[in-house]
Structures are given as C-alpha cells and as structure tokens.
Motif scaffolding. Sequence first.
Motif, mmCIF file in Angstrom:
data_model
loop_
_atom_site.group_PDB
_atom_site.id
_atom_site.type_symbol
_atom_site.label_atom_id
_atom_site.label_comp_id
_atom_site.label_asym_id
_atom_site.label_seq_id
_atom_site.Cartn_x
_atom_site.Cartn_y
_atom_site.Cartn_z
ATOM 1 N N PRO A 99 0.631 -1.288 -0.073
ATOM 2 C CA PRO A 99 -0.161 0.063 -0.068
ATOM 3 C C PRO A 99 0.844 1.207 0.102
ATOM 4 N N PHE A 100 1.840 1.252 0.710
ATOM 5 C CA PHE A 100 2.681 2.447 0.590
ATOM 6 C C PHE A 100 3.660 2.651 -0.397
ATOM 7 N N GLU A 101 3.711 1.705 -1.344
ATOM 8 C CA GLU A 101 4.454 1.719 -2.532
ATOM 9 C C GLU A 101 3.499 2.287 -3.559
ATOM 10 N N GLU A 102 2.050 1.942 -3.449
ATOM 11 C CA GLU A 102 1.128 2.734 -4.227
ATOM 12 C C GLU A 102 0.914 3.935 -4.206
ATOM 13 N N GLU A 103 1.097 4.526 -2.836
ATOM 14 C CA GLU A 103 1.187 6.098 -2.624
ATOM 15 C C GLU A 103 2.646 6.540 -2.895
ATOM 16 N N LEU A 104 3.854 6.132 -2.952
ATOM 17 C CA LEU A 104 5.083 6.673 -3.735
ATOM 18 C C LEU A 104 4.889 6.452 -5.237
ATOM 19 N N VAL A 105 4.271 5.487 -5.771
ATOM 20 C CA VAL A 105 4.226 5.622 -7.137
ATOM 21 C C VAL A 105 3.181 6.859 -7.771
ATOM 22 N N ALA A 106 2.097 7.151 -7.025
ATOM 23 C CA ALA A 106 1.174 8.087 -7.235
ATOM 24 C C ALA A 106 1.686 9.511 -6.968
ATOM 25 N N LEU A 107 2.655 9.654 -6.102
ATOM 26 C CA LEU A 107 3.546 10.986 -5.822
ATOM 27 C C LEU A 107 4.504 11.173 -6.755
ATOM 28 N N VAL A 108 5.097 10.133 -7.099
ATOM 29 C CA VAL A 108 6.235 10.189 -8.180
ATOM 30 C C VAL A 108 5.534 10.648 -9.599
ATOM 31 N N ASN A 109 4.551 9.925 -9.970
ATOM 32 C CA ASN A 109 3.797 10.473 -11.323
ATOM 33 C C ASN A 109 3.256 11.805 -11.137
ATOM 34 N N LYS A 110 2.717 12.286 -9.902
ATOM 35 C CA LYS A 110 2.351 13.399 -9.587
ATOM 36 C C LYS A 110 3.353 14.551 -9.981
ATOM 37 N N PHE A 111 4.752 14.383 -9.489
ATOM 38 C CA PHE A 111 6.060 15.108 -9.587
ATOM 39 C C PHE A 111 5.991 15.262 -11.041
ATOM 40 N N VAL A 112 6.132 14.044 -11.761
ATOM 41 C CA VAL A 112 6.458 14.182 -13.204
ATOM 42 C C VAL A 112 5.486 15.306 -14.183
ATOM 43 N N THR A 113 4.331 15.109 -13.728
ATOM 44 C CA THR A 113 3.378 15.972 -14.291
ATOM 45 C C THR A 113 2.955 17.267 -14.008
ATOM 46 N N THR A 114 3.602 17.976 -13.002
ATOM 47 C CA THR A 114 3.739 19.137 -12.745
ATOM 48 C C THR A 114 5.034 20.023 -12.820
ATOM 49 N N SER A 115 5.058 21.062 -13.245
ATOM 50 C CA SER A 115 6.421 22.012 -13.468
ATOM 51 C C SER A 115 6.471 23.173 -12.259
ATOM 52 N N ASP A 116 5.312 23.149 -11.461
ATOM 53 C CA ASP A 116 5.446 24.099 -10.268
ATOM 54 C C ASP A 116 6.296 23.626 -9.258
ATOM 55 N N ASN A 117 7.287 24.731 -9.154
ATOM 56 C CA ASN A 117 8.444 24.167 -8.104
ATOM 57 C C ASN A 117 7.929 23.993 -6.917
ATOM 58 N N ALA A 118 6.922 24.847 -6.241
ATOM 59 C CA ALA A 118 6.491 24.650 -4.885
ATOM 60 C C ALA A 118 5.797 23.578 -4.679
ATOM 61 N N GLU A 119 4.974 23.039 -5.603
ATOM 62 C CA GLU A 119 4.174 21.824 -5.602
ATOM 63 C C GLU A 119 5.421 20.575 -5.613
#
Length: 671
Positions: free
Chosen positions: A566-586
């Motif tokens: 379950p925590f790996e699924e959270e990490l995957v979601a965060l990494v995918n979210k990181f990739v799709t944003t260019s907002d430095n604060a986010e």
Amino acid sequence: MLAIPAQELTGELPDPPEFAAQSEPIFVSVGDIQEFKALPEYHEPDWVTSKYVDAGTLPPVAERLPKEPLVYKTANMPDGIGVYGDTMRHVIGGRPEGWNYIGGQAQGWGGIDIGLSECLTRTGPLFMIKAEELEPLPNLAKGWEWSEDGKQLTMHLVEGAKWSDGDAFDTEDVMFYWDDHIMDPNVSPLNGGTPETFGQGTTLEAIDAYTIKWTFQEAFPTQYLYAMAYGTFCPGPSHILKPEHPKYSDNTYEQYKNAFPPEYMNIPVMGAWVPVEYRPDDIIVMRRNPYYWKVDENGNQLPYLNEMHYRLSTWTDRDVQAVAGSGDFSNLEQAESYVEALRRSAEDSAPARLQFGARTIGYALQMNLSGNGWGEPDDRAQSVRDLNRNLDFRKAVSIALDRQRLGESLVRGPFTAIYPGGLYAGTTYYDKASTVYYPFNLEAANGLLDGLGLADTDANGVRNFPDGGADVEITLLANSDYGTDTNLAEGVMAQLEPLGLRVIANFQSGTARDDMAAAGQFDWQVARQGAELVSVVQGTAALAPTGPRIHTFHRANADGELDLLPFEEELVALVNKFVTTSDNAERADIMKQYQRIFTENVYSVGLTQYPGALIINKRFANIPAGSPIMMFNWAEDNIIRERVFVPEDRQGSYELHPETLPGEPGGAGPV
C-alpha cells in the motif's frame, strides 16, 4: 509480545558534519555554455589536414561538420580556447563485454560509454546551471517545442551530423533505438531504458530525416527531457547494428547482444573518441572522432585531446594511479582511500589535485520486495521475501544497524553522515523535518523480531521461521569489484549477528552482480544508489515501481504483475504527480510527502552518505569549478571532456597511436 509504538523507535536525526573541503560551482545559463550556429571557418589538427584531407582519404573539416554545429562559448571555458594534443589516461576496474551499448553490453564503465555515446539531451553540466533555468541541455536534439496542449513535443535533430565512419545520423537511428530496443521487451539497453521511462502510453514518430514527435498522455511532462539524456536515450548506429537485430536477421537476441565483442574495433560512434585498440586485461585505446560535431568559438573541431586510454586494472588502483600521476583521472568514491589521497595531494610535488563535492554518494540495504515470483525464488527465498514485506521486520533490521560505526569503518573524519534512507541530506529536495529516523536500538530490534514469532527454537544462535521452521538465512548480494561495497556488506552481516539473523555473503563481480540484480535473484543487496535520489529530476521514474521493470528492488513477475505494498502505491502516485507538474513549490511539497512515506516505511535501509572527490592531473585545463563526481551524471560528463585540453608546454608523449584516425568498422584498428 506487545508491539512497540512507532514513536518510541524514532529519534532526532543528527546533521551531517561540516566539511570545509567541498568546492562550489559557478552558476550560469545554458546559453552561456553553448549554442548551435554556423561559423565562417573551421579548423582541425594540422596532421589531420596534411595526412588525410590533402591525401583525399577524408573530406575537408567543413564538410564533415553539421550545418550548424554545437559551439562551446569561450567565456564559460575556465581556461579559454584550447590546443590540440595529448592523452587522458584512465584506469578502470571494469571489463568490456562488447560495443553493443543499446543491446545491453557494458563497455567497462569508468566513462568509456560516456565518451562513445551522445544522447538527445545532456544533463552532466547541469550542476552549474542556475536553479531557475534548470532543464537538460540540447544535444543531438538541438531544440524542441511543445504543442499548445502540452501533450506533443517536436524535436529537431542536428542536421548533417555524422557517425564517426561518415554515415549520416538521422531519425532512422532514433527510431531503431525506440522501436527495436525501448519497445522490444526482449532487449534490455545497458542503462535500463524501458517504455515506462518515458511515460505509460508514450509514442514516438519520425516526421522527416531530422524531426521527431513525441506524444504523451499527460500535459507538459518536462521530466522526460531528463530521460532523453545519458544513459536511456543514446541511439546506436543503425547502419551497423540493424542487420544483426533479430527483427532483421536470423539471429537470436543473445546473438544480437554479443555481435560486437571487444575485439571489434572502430565501432561507429557519435561521441568524441572511437575505440581503436583492445588488449584483454590491459588497455582500451580510443582515438579522436574525425566527424565529431562540436567546435569552439574559433571553429576548432573538438575534441582537443587526441587519445583516451583505459587501463584495465582495479577500481582501487584507479585512485592510486591518479594520485601518483601514472593515471590522469579518477572519481574518488571509495571512502577508504580518502585520508591517504588528501595527504598525498597536499604535497607541493603532487601531480594531481583533489576537488571534493557534495555528499552525493549513498549506500543502502535494499530488500527484494517482490512477493509474487520475480527472480523465481525457492521456498527459503520466498519466506525471506515475506519477511521483507513486513514493516516491523524492516524496522528491526534498520535499528539493529549502527550507522555511525558503519561510516567510521570506511573512513574516520568529517566525511560520512548517518543516512536513514530516501533523499540525500544537502540536496535540493531534501527536507529534514519530513525524514523519519529510527536510531540504533538493538534491544528494540530484538523485541520486534520476537513479536513476529521469529525465535531461536534450536538454540544455535540463529532465529527460526515460525512453527518449527528452518533457520532464517538471508543472502546478501554485493559488488566484489568495489571495496566499499564489500566492506559495508561485511559490516551489515556482523551487526546483524546479535539480532539472530544469519546473513550470507553473495559477492559477485560487476556484470555478474548486475545480471543477478536485474533478474531479481537476491534476498537483499548492498547497493550504491543512483542519481534519482540526488537530483530527483534525473531518473525520476525509478524513485518507485512506476512500471514493471523500472525499479531496482521491486519488479514484476514473468506475467508482468506487480504486487505493490500500500505505501508503494502512494509513492508511485507521488512520483507520477511530480512528473506531471512543473510548479516548483508543488514539487517540493510532493517530495516532502515522498520522503516521509519512504523513511517511515523503511523502503530501503540507509547505510551511509559521503562526498566524492574528483582527482585530475594538474596538467589538464578547462576543468569547471565545483564539478561533482556524480550529480546529474558522472564527472566524465560533468567536466565536458571534449573541451578539456593540455597546454602545449605541459603535454606528454603518451599517445600510443599518434597522428592516426579510426579505420573501417570492424577493421584492425587505427589507420
């Protein structure tokens, strides 16, 4: 036994010790380093003109260069425009498997592949780019633009660039790499490029000979520009490799991978130097590429250095020879050598200088977290993996390790820092407040294992699996080519004895170790981690199992199935979210969440973190200040070797094949 509350196991993470010897880069813009443009005239070494061009065996330099070559700016060269001549003498511990880099063969490491290969983008010099302008440098792709919706990226290749044998570099080379390597599950490019590296569902097409178009599922995924650099998008010479590929021949994939052994000389490259001589367990010699597509502002075709040597020895010997002056370059990364190297370099007569960077070397104990068959485990190994997937077990192993002692076992002094895992302290996205630290506590560690029913039922000093099971025996994979790897592994084994775990060494040499790790044939491994935990923006997809074949210690089974915790699924979601944003604060906030989840769940057991040092002979000029041995890439790329030179009055007689150029592909050597 009652579970120990998590808050009773956590503690205050000590700050890394101050280390005054670290150097700082001079920050600039991309445009300060390079641009693509035509110049009024071009030059080359006089001997190339007289012996080859005038003899009619080589076209004039202006005809060998692209329409608009890459031009390095003089103002960014620490010592200015260089002169031709001399050799850089490397010493390495690896051995070449062959020259089929995109087919999965290692060239021996130590910068050989970086000298041979060029990629769509480049990241090594990013250590000196201003933070607000951070983006990969154009390289084989000289420029690009995004569609209005951000889902399409059109790239323009360097028009008129050529392979070292004079064959045109174009979209055929790019598409051969994409279609028949990245998208072919039977091929594993050396540095692990997979479809997931560039985003699920991503497509690539050729528009014309010098234009390609990417189509992504998400908008403006600028992260993938980093994946287009070394070493996941460096095309190979399709005119040489394609006839051997199983899709276009009767070869098996194994035959294709091994079709270009080390003895095959003059393999066409886009890099600055071409392999022209190989003597097993002795040396690899590389000569200047007469078709190299980069110049300085005076129009001098690069590289300045005529020859590269790679003495085939050991990694420890690399440091020794660099400090002594019989070698020219080393990434000092084995902490055991630091004190002696510092002492020697401080002497007035020392031939080499040391330049320490940030603490970007980190080791971790990585547990195989696949529970559904990756690596085809037997019953014992499967039982170990079941333990690996248990958080209390991972916590027990983590707090049974005295990280201070582990670091000091390598080197004493202000070098090593306690490393709990995850992002490295001192790097851009690291946040101490988001880092959960479980300090050394052997008593609590034993309590956690007691709570899991792991008791020493046969009184032999080793815990048993529950219900009368066998001893808990765990194999530990480590690279025997590096003293630091084996020293840390031995330290882990010794410190886990009081925990009642029998950890058995499985020390393998480089390529054998790499093959076992990639196949999932390990319980645990001591591993030096990659750039993704330093820069985050480089190799981002590998921060979590974002695809079936992309992570180092949790990959899919033969059916392509990933059994994420379950925590790996959270990490995957965060990494995918990181990739799709260019907002430095986010992005910063995402990485705070990532760090908390990673360290709280002991995703890997951090061991130690320390700085590396660049050792380079004092005769070399144009070495950028603050060059790290590893950040976005290795130092061999960071220092921009093609513009490094030796002043005439300091040049030595080291060339083994003076005034020669690479011969025909597959020929006997230089001509």
